[in-house]
Design a protein around this motif. Structure first.
Motif, PDB file in Angstrom:
ATOM      1  N   GLU A 101      15.562  59.471  44.082  1.00 17.19           N
ATOM      2  CA  GLU A 101      14.701  58.342  43.731  1.00 17.19           C
ATOM      3  C   GLU A 101      13.359  58.405  44.460  1.00 17.19           C
ATOM      4  OE1 GLU A 101      14.984  56.311  41.394  1.00 17.19           O
ATOM      5  OE2 GLU A 101      17.076  56.530  40.828  1.00 17.19           O
ATOM      6  N   MET A 102      13.372  58.748  45.722  1.00 18.49           N
ATOM      7  CA  MET A 102      12.129  58.760  46.491  1.00 18.49           C
ATOM      8  C   MET A 102      11.192  59.895  46.094  1.00 18.49           C
ATOM      9  SD  MET A 102      11.781  56.147  48.527  1.00 18.49           S
ATOM     10  CE  MET A 102      12.060  55.409  46.920  1.00 18.49           C
ATOM     11  N   ARG A 103      11.689  60.907  45.419  1.00 17.23           N
ATOM     12  CA  ARG A 103      10.807  61.952  44.910  1.00 17.23           C
ATOM     13  C   ARG A 103      10.139  61.527  43.608  1.00 17.23           C
ATOM     14  NH1 ARG A 103      12.292  68.033  45.461  1.00 17.23           N
ATOM     15  NH2 ARG A 103      10.022  67.995  45.661  1.00 17.23           N
ATOM     16  N   GLY A 104      10.655  60.470  42.982  1.00 10.53           N
ATOM     17  CA  GLY A 104      10.084  59.959  41.749  1.00 10.53           C
ATOM     18  C   GLY A 104       9.227  58.732  41.986  1.00 10.53           C
ATOM     19  N   GLU A 105       8.888  58.037  40.893  1.00  7.34           N
ATOM     20  CA  GLU A 105       7.958  56.912  40.944  1.00  7.34           C
ATOM     21  C   GLU A 105       8.563  55.578  40.540  1.00  7.34           C
ATOM     22  OE1 GLU A 105       7.512  58.146  36.587  1.00  7.34           O
ATOM     23  OE2 GLU A 105       8.665  58.625  38.388  1.00  7.34           O
ATOM     24  N   ASP A 106       9.850  55.540  40.207  1.00  3.31           N
ATOM     25  CA  ASP A 106      10.436  54.312  39.682  1.00  3.31           C
ATOM     26  C   ASP A 106      10.955  53.363  40.750  1.00  3.31           C
ATOM     27  OD1 ASP A 106       9.798  54.948  37.116  1.00  3.31           O
ATOM     28  OD2 ASP A 106      11.763  55.737  36.583  1.00  3.31           O
ATOM     29  N   MET A 107      10.964  53.801  42.001  1.00  2.00           N
ATOM     30  CA  MET A 107      11.245  52.929  43.126  1.00  2.00           C
ATOM     31  C   MET A 107      10.118  53.106  44.134  1.00  2.00           C
ATOM     32  SD  MET A 107      15.406  53.335  43.434  1.00  2.00           S
ATOM     33  CE  MET A 107      15.744  51.716  44.125  1.00  2.00           C
ATOM     34  N   GLU A 116      20.104  55.632  40.606  1.00  4.49           N
ATOM     35  CA  GLU A 116      21.213  56.589  40.677  1.00  4.49           C
ATOM     36  C   GLU A 116      20.746  58.003  40.997  1.00  4.49           C
ATOM     37  OE1 GLU A 116      24.379  56.138  37.686  1.00  4.49           O
ATOM     38  OE2 GLU A 116      23.338  54.325  37.027  1.00  4.49           O
ATOM     39  N   GLY A 117      19.465  58.149  41.344  1.00  5.36           N
ATOM     40  CA  GLY A 117      18.968  59.424  41.822  1.00  5.36           C
ATOM     41  C   GLY A 117      18.651  60.456  40.764  1.00  5.36           C
ATOM     42  N   LYS A 118      18.702  60.074  39.494  1.00  8.02           N
ATOM     43  CA  LYS A 118      18.502  61.060  38.434  1.00  8.02           C
ATOM     44  C   LYS A 118      17.037  61.222  38.025  1.00  8.02           C
ATOM     45  CE  LYS A 118      23.173  60.821  36.603  1.00  8.02           C
ATOM     46  NZ  LYS A 118      23.682  60.195  37.817  1.00  8.02           N
ATOM     47  N   ARG A 119      16.170  60.386  38.549  1.00  8.99           N
ATOM     48  CA  ARG A 119      14.772  60.475  38.148  1.00  8.99           C
ATOM     49  C   ARG A 119      14.185  61.834  38.532  1.00  8.99           C
ATOM     50  NH1 ARG A 119      11.331  60.363  34.486  1.00  8.99           N
ATOM     51  NH2 ARG A 119       9.180  59.842  35.042  1.00  8.99           N
ATOM     52  N   TRP A 120      14.472  62.331  39.732  1.00 11.74           N
ATOM     53  CA  TRP A 120      13.898  63.601  40.125  1.00 11.74           C
ATOM     54  C   TRP A 120      14.382  64.732  39.219  1.00 11.74           C
ATOM     55  CZ3 TRP A 120       9.946  65.890  41.733  1.00 11.74           C
ATOM     56  CH2 TRP A 120       9.984  67.261  42.019  1.00 11.74           C
ATOM     57  N   GLY A 121      15.640  64.749  38.857  1.00 14.42           N
ATOM     58  CA  GLY A 121      16.138  65.791  37.970  1.00 14.42           C
ATOM     59  C   GLY A 121      15.366  65.839  36.672  1.00 14.42           C
ATOM     60  N   ASP A 122      15.028  64.671  36.107  1.00 14.48           N
ATOM     61  CA  ASP A 122      14.259  64.631  34.857  1.00 14.48           C
ATOM     62  C   ASP A 122      12.815  65.068  35.076  1.00 14.48           C
ATOM     63  OD1 ASP A 122      16.469  63.856  33.435  1.00 14.48           O
ATOM     64  OD2 ASP A 122      15.912  61.743  33.312  1.00 14.48           O
ATOM     65  N   ILE A 123      12.201  64.643  36.184  1.00 13.28           N
ATOM     66  CA  ILE A 123      10.842  65.089  36.490  1.00 13.28           C
ATOM     67  C   ILE A 123      10.820  66.611  36.640  1.00 13.28           C
ATOM     68  CG2 ILE A 123       9.046  65.077  38.277  1.00 13.28           C
ATOM     69  CD1 ILE A 123       9.798  62.131  38.793  1.00 13.28           C
ATOM     70  N   HIS A 124      11.804  67.138  37.325  1.00 13.71           N
ATOM     71  CA  HIS A 124      11.885  68.572  37.607  1.00 13.71           C
ATOM     72  C   HIS A 124      12.023  69.383  36.322  1.00 13.71           C
ATOM     73  CE1 HIS A 124      14.003  72.272  39.071  1.00 13.71           C
ATOM     74  NE2 HIS A 124      13.191  72.127  40.112  1.00 13.71           N
ATOM     75  N   ARG A 125      12.982  69.027  35.485  1.00 16.04           N
ATOM     76  CA  ARG A 125      13.250  69.866  34.309  1.00 16.04           C
ATOM     77  C   ARG A 125      12.188  69.698  33.228  1.00 16.04           C
ATOM     78  NH1 ARG A 125      15.926  67.236  29.966  1.00 16.04           N
ATOM     79  NH2 ARG A 125      16.564  65.107  30.455  1.00 16.04           N
ATOM     80  N   LEU A 126      11.489  68.564  33.213  1.00 17.91           N
ATOM     81  CA  LEU A 126      10.504  68.302  32.172  1.00 17.91           C
ATOM     82  C   LEU A 126       9.065  68.530  32.629  1.00 17.91           C
ATOM     83  CD1 LEU A 126      12.064  65.014  30.749  1.00 17.91           C
ATOM     84  CD2 LEU A 126      12.139  67.286  29.690  1.00 17.91           C
ATOM     85  N   ILE A 145       4.578  65.752  40.251  1.00 16.86           N
ATOM     86  CA  ILE A 145       5.120  64.523  40.820  1.00 16.86           C
ATOM     87  C   ILE A 145       4.177  63.386  40.469  1.00 16.86           C
ATOM     88  CG2 ILE A 145       5.796  63.332  42.935  1.00 16.86           C
ATOM     89  CD1 ILE A 145       6.393  66.058  44.162  1.00 16.86           C
ATOM     90  N   PRO A 146       4.663  62.338  39.812  1.00 16.63           N
ATOM     91  CA  PRO A 146       3.764  61.281  39.321  1.00 16.63           C
ATOM     92  C   PRO A 146       3.059  60.532  40.445  1.00 16.63           C
ATOM     93  CG  PRO A 146       5.957  61.116  38.335  1.00 16.63           C
ATOM     94  CD  PRO A 146       6.060  62.086  39.466  1.00 16.63           C
ATOM     95  N   ALA A 147       1.943  59.915  40.117  1.00 19.68           N
ATOM     96  CA  ALA A 147       1.282  58.987  41.047  1.00 19.68           C
ATOM     97  C   ALA A 147       2.226  57.838  41.360  1.00 19.68           C
ATOM     98  CB  ALA A 147      -0.012  58.470  40.429  1.00 19.68           C
ATOM     99  N   PHE A 154      -1.331  56.041  45.343  1.00 18.33           N
ATOM    100  CA  PHE A 154      -1.026  57.371  45.885  1.00 18.33           C
ATOM    101  C   PHE A 154      -1.109  58.371  44.745  1.00 18.33           C
ATOM    102  CE2 PHE A 154       1.392  60.948  47.480  1.00 18.33           C
ATOM    103  CZ  PHE A 154       0.890  61.054  48.776  1.00 18.33           C
ATOM    104  N   PRO A 155      -1.953  59.391  44.860  1.00 18.51           N
ATOM    105  CA  PRO A 155      -2.230  60.270  43.721  1.00 18.51           C
ATOM    106  C   PRO A 155      -1.051  61.149  43.336  1.00 18.51           C
ATOM    107  CG  PRO A 155      -3.259  61.123  45.709  1.00 18.51           C
ATOM    108  CD  PRO A 155      -2.721  59.768  46.065  1.00 18.51           C
ATOM    109  N   ALA A 156      -1.077  61.581  42.085  1.00 17.61           N
ATOM    110  CA  ALA A 156      -0.073  62.518  41.585  1.00 17.61           C
ATOM    111  C   ALA A 156      -0.212  63.858  42.311  1.00 17.61           C
ATOM    112  CB  ALA A 156      -0.244  62.708  40.086  1.00 17.61           C
ATOM    113  N   ILE A 157       0.889  64.579  42.381  1.00 15.77           N
ATOM    114  CA  ILE A 157       0.895  65.931  42.951  1.00 15.77           C
ATOM    115  C   ILE A 157       1.105  66.909  41.799  1.00 15.77           C
ATOM    116  CG2 ILE A 157       2.089  67.530  44.499  1.00 15.77           C
ATOM    117  CD1 ILE A 157       2.876  65.114  46.198  1.00 15.77           C
TER     118      ILE A 157
END
Length: 530
Positions: A86-92, A452-462, A472-474, A499-502
């Motif tokens: 979750e912390m690698r994504g932007e939804d939390m 549930e921690g799945k946001r990073w998996g979707d960011i990674h594969r897509l 990595i989104p802003a 915080f800017p996107a990476i």
């Protein structure tokens, strides 16, 4: 691999409980008992302790043993994988300093969270390998029958595959990049129980992402063959690996490979080809619960959870690692560390009246952080919430995505609606496929799996897809929320992330390998620019 295998010469995490009726019993008593390999596999009772010890490593783990902090911290799957995902994504939104490095992508080869995730995943892998070697010997010596031994071996093989895939998500470029020809992670299948094996392990390089994915699938195919379809109780079925868990994980892995035909084939084994819209798995009886709250309020006894990591009041990640403490609000005896982002909460695709918003979000109206918090894990102060790894809803959405890419919109919509319709008001349901069905599936994943921690998996594969974020989104920072509080959570409110996107090409899209690991194993190349 000195650091990876330190303290793994024996099955150190053997549960001392004398009750074997369900897997979650392994966390009810202090679990450390250093049985040697020979002793661990000399009787059925000790073998049960040994496999419980492997689950203990998955559920509780350690926090950087080299620092002397030896209490469990929820690495790798006892909360850490969900929190990091979750912390690698932007939804939390990260509210305090606890997850700041992960949230802002400022990690280095010396960052503790990255190091611990790597080391504790490999500790789990090695415990699984030690168990596999031991149970094979127990079969040969007649301590257990071939059928009994293979079922237990399948559990360790499943956990080994799960751990390696987690490593691929954080430390490697996605499969879509160069068709998997980027550096992977060492795929460990040999038990390290002494100095000679450590030296042998040092000759293994990272290999490629493609090679690692092939081995993950080999392991899962074997696990599917060995594992039972059901167990004696529902809690036991959820908290110990089963045939359905191996199949469900394959749908996820194949999705990361964009192998949509295989996603569909594996899903069919779990009932996803039904054309009535009533999906039930012939293996294990899995189905979508009528209430989206049920998998979390009845975590050990529901028909939707395929595999979860069990926790108990006695053994969990503690206040510094348990998902309950990490994601909950202070007014309910948690820590105010992570809030739901208003930009997800207010998104047009998360409609008003959605039960996942009214039942699975908690709007805190007091204190410093008057914000919305994830409410899936609510045993505050006890921290015994189980960590959901695979639910039937994920299988349905995995296969829905695959059908959308195969232009079978009717079946894709049936699967999407099976998940979505239990939560959204009737007026907001899809009677026909939306103009962009794939986008609708991706948006549904963000709502259904929030927290549930799945946001990073979707960011990674897509990341390289037109549906991805391009890196990595802003992200919204806590300073943008604390003043307005709950006023941020209202239809139409959009907060411009400060915080800017990476970008994907930036080194920080993936984590660096720990210096401690590379110092021990010079054959492991570091990720570029670290």
């Amino acid at each position: 691999m000195k650091k990876t295998y330190r303290n793994n010469f024996y099955l150190l995490a053997l549960a001392t409980t004398l009750s074997f009726s369900s897997c979650e019993k392994f966390t009810e008593l202090n679990p450390l008992a250093s049985l040697s390999e020979n002793t661990a596999f000399s009787s059925k009772q000790n073998i049960e302790l040994a496999i419980n010890g492997v689950y203990w490593q998955a559920a509780v783990g350690r926090y950087d043993p080299g620092t002397g902090l030896t209490t469990g911290r929820g690495y790798p799957f006892g909360g850490a994988s969900i929190e990091q995902g979750e912390m690698r994504g932007e939804d939390m939104v990260n509210l305090q300093t606890f997850y700041q490095i992960t949230y802002e992508g400022t990690y280095t080869p010396l960052t503790a969270n990255n190091i611990n995730h790597w080391e504790q995943l490999y500790a789990l892998i090695n415990q699984a390998n030690v168990f596999i070697k031991g149970i094979q010997g127990a079969i040969t010596s007649g301590v257990v029958t071939d059928e009994e031994g293979k079922a237990l071996e399948g559990e360790a093989i499943f956990l080994r595959a799960l751990a390696h895939h987690e490593l691929l998500l954080h430390f490697c470029r996605p499969y879509a990049d160069s068709n998997g020809n980027n550096p992977g992670v060492p795929y460990r299948t040999a038990a390290i129980t002494g100095a000679a094996e450590v030296e042998g392990g040092l000759s293994q390089t990272r290999g490629t992402v493609t090679e690692a994915y092939a081995k993950v699938l080999d392991d899962l195919n074997t696990a599917e063959t060995y594992l039972p379809a059901t167990r004696s109780t529902r809690s036991y079925t959820i908290s110990r690996a089963t045939k359905a868990a191996a199949i469900a994980l394959k749908t996820r892995v194949y999705l990361h490979m964009a192998n949509y035909d295989s996603v569909i084939t594996e899903g069919e084994k779990l009932g996803t080809s039904a054309t009535s819209g009533d999906f039930t798995s012939a293996i294990g009886g899995y189905k979508i619960e009528a209430d989206p709250e049920t998998p979390f309020t009845s975590q050990s006894n529901n028909l939707e959870s395929i595999f979860s990591i069990a926790q108990s009041a006695a053994q969990n990640g503690g206040v510094n690692g348990a998902i309950t403490s990490m994601f909950g609000p202070a007014s309910l005896n948690a820590r105010d560390l992570v809030a739901t982002s208003p930009n997800l909460y207010n998104a047009a695709f998360w409609v008003e009246g959605d039960l996942r918003k009214t039942k699975l979000q908690y709007r805190q109206s007091t204190g410093t952080y008057k914000l919305a918090f994830n409410y899936k894990y609510r045993n505050y102060g006890i921290n015994d919430n189980w960590n959901p790894i695979i639910r039937y809803s994920e299988v349905l959405l995995n296969v829905a995505e695959a059908y959308a890419f195969k232009n079978n919109n009717s079946q894709s919509l049936l699967l999407l609606n099976a998940v979505r319709n239990r939560s959204v008001p009737v007026a907001n349901r899809f009677s026909t496929a939306p103009a962009d069905l794939k986008l609708a599936v991706y948006q549904e994943r963000r709502v259904e799996f929030a927290g549930e921690g799945k946001r990073w998996g979707d960011i990674h594969r897509l990341a390289l897809s037109s549906y991805g974020t391009g890196g990595i989104p802003a992200k919204v920072l806590s300073t943008q929320l604390t003043t307005d509080g709950l006023a941020n959570y209202a239809p139409g409110v959009v907060i411009t992330p400060s915080f800017p996107a990476i970008p994907y090409a930036n080194k920080s899209f993936i984590w660096p390998l720990p210096n401690s690991e590379r110092n021990s194993n010079p054959n492991l190349d570091q990720n570029p620019d670290y």
